[in-house]
Scaffold this active site. Sequence first.
Site, short mmCIF file in Angstrom:
data_model
loop_
_atom_site.label_atom_id
_atom_site.label_comp_id
_atom_site.label_asym_id
_atom_site.label_seq_id
_atom_site.Cartn_x
_atom_site.Cartn_y
_atom_site.Cartn_z
N GLU A 141 70.72 67.44 -6.52
CA GLU A 141 70.91 68.29 -7.69
C GLU A 141 71.94 69.38 -7.40
O GLU A 141 71.92 70.00 -6.34
CB GLU A 141 69.59 68.94 -8.10
N THR A 193 83.30 56.74 -21.03
CA THR A 193 82.42 55.92 -20.21
C THR A 193 83.22 55.47 -18.99
O THR A 193 84.43 55.67 -18.92
CB THR A 193 81.94 54.66 -20.96
N TYR A 248 68.66 62.68 -3.03
CA TYR A 248 68.58 63.60 -4.16
C TYR A 248 69.60 64.71 -3.94
O TYR A 248 69.65 65.30 -2.86
CB TYR A 248 67.18 64.20 -4.24
N LYS A 278 83.67 50.28 -19.30
CA LYS A 278 84.26 49.38 -20.29
C LYS A 278 85.61 48.88 -19.77
O LYS A 278 85.65 48.15 -18.79
CB LYS A 278 84.36 50.10 -21.63
N ARG A 325 78.16 51.75 -14.89
CA ARG A 325 77.77 52.32 -16.17
C ARG A 325 77.49 53.81 -16.01
O ARG A 325 76.57 54.21 -15.30
CB ARG A 325 76.54 51.60 -16.73
N ASP A 384 87.34 61.29 -27.08
CA ASP A 384 86.42 60.36 -26.43
C ASP A 384 87.19 59.05 -26.22
O ASP A 384 87.39 58.28 -27.16
CB ASP A 384 85.19 60.14 -27.32
#
Length: 563
Positions: A157, A337, A155, A340, A346, A311
């Site tokens: 953060e 992204t 973890y 792709k 992903r 984008d």
Amino acid sequence: MDRAQSDLSLGFGSSHALPLPPPRIPIADDFDGPRSRRRALVDKDEDFEEDDDDQREDFILLGHPMKLKRSRPSSSTSSPTPPCKRSAIDSSLEARRSLVKAWGNQPLSEADPDLHELMQKEKQRQFRGIELIASENFVCRAVMEALGSHLTNKYSEGMPGARYYTGNQHIDQIETLCQERALQAFGLRHDQWGVNVQPYSCTSANFAVFAGLLSPGERIMGLDSPSGGHMSHGYYTPGGKKVSGASIFFESFPYKVDPRTGYIDYEKLEEKALDYRPKILICGGSSYPRDWEFPRFRFIADKCGAVLMFDMAQISGLVAAKEAPNPFEYCDIVTSTTHKSLRGPRGGIIFYRRGFKAKKQSINLNHCESNAQYDFEEKINFSVFPSLQGGPHNNHIAALAIALKQAASPEYKVYMRQVKKNAKALASALISRKCKLVTGGTDNHLLLWDLTPLGLTGKVYEKVCEMCHITVNKVAIFSENGVISPGGVRIGSPAMTSRGCLEQDFETMAEFLYRAAQIASAALREHGKLQKEPLKSIYHCKDIADLRNQVEGFASKFAMPGI
């Protein structure tokens, strides 16, 4: 109390011990049933009392009669644990440890056979089918290893060097390496561009930009979804329903393509932008087969006082390989992204300008002062975390670092050039069969096929293709009279290029696609409007079965990366 009294405990009581009760004579009832057990317990308690009296010593403390009671030695000190009992304890501990090992080291096939079977079926579907969805691709083995690694356990953060948890020294290095590789892959300078690699998707990356730079209700402007835009740029249904979070929390207004050509109408875009005055002007989309004219977008953004955002989710791989116009020369913020054409895991990514703004150019409202600095970094990073997300997915960030390293390699540039060649070969092969393509072709990795001349909708066609083990996806398109039509299908070349297909292979795929359209048209003539049940009924027809067998035989010749 001195050392000699360290094993004594104080107890308050009379200075004279009570007389001991006379010994009890057992009777027959003492040995029968529950009564005898109760009596035995009483006798046992009395024995303890006798033992306690033996351990007491009378003395006077400050004029008060007191009793000292010696501590009863514990069984652990008075006698060692018998070997047999100790062995039992040790074996119990080992049994518990072995349970943890058994749970933690089972392969998937043993831990969850049902899920393993489904995953194997999906692997076979991918291997035996033709993948032509423009936004899908195949990742390499190294990316898969990072995604399935122990980095999932941590973890973290926050940002590198500023985490909410400790133990992140190596995680910080991984994320910093990923950031450096992102800048390197797109040829960016660290003093001019920053990057956030934590977004879970491009949709969340886009929303983080909006939430970081705008107040609720402020205006954004992007390409209309039926024109090839993405819903995360804001979208309302024809009935007025707000579909995306961008439209729910901000006011969105679209620009569109010219329905006669399929190209963006830049004159109307400028006119609308000057009337609407968006705070953020968005270029980029999910189904636009042509290059983006960034100088014109920059001029319009400056004229209406908007931040210019691109984008590049669909074409990020082409941009990295310099096979598409470079948005970083003109835009303030670039999102994408990572899975792709970039061929990574992903997720999403945000690039933002940093440092001093350029000097004023014409009526450029965003670059008006030579000593002004961009303020995107803190706002965007805070928007990603803690405003919208929790801890980053460290396994994804490591996998992205691998993909970005590959994207900077000469081999990747060869791959992306082949992606474009294959898309053009596919487009030419369809056009030669009298198929109608939106804009008449493609400049990138995807093309849009208008099926309305065949009387088909994209929904029916994609289902027929799926029966033949070909995956494409339906899209809405504008007809020449400006009406939105469901008769489009989007086709892309990256995934099958990753499997090693070349131009002649895509010409073969064009024949498969055309035959699927002929089968769908024939079924439509026979059954009328094809609903769900009639579609199912044609699955076993001879034409579908023959085409499916040919597709499987063709696809199975090409290796699957990473498997």
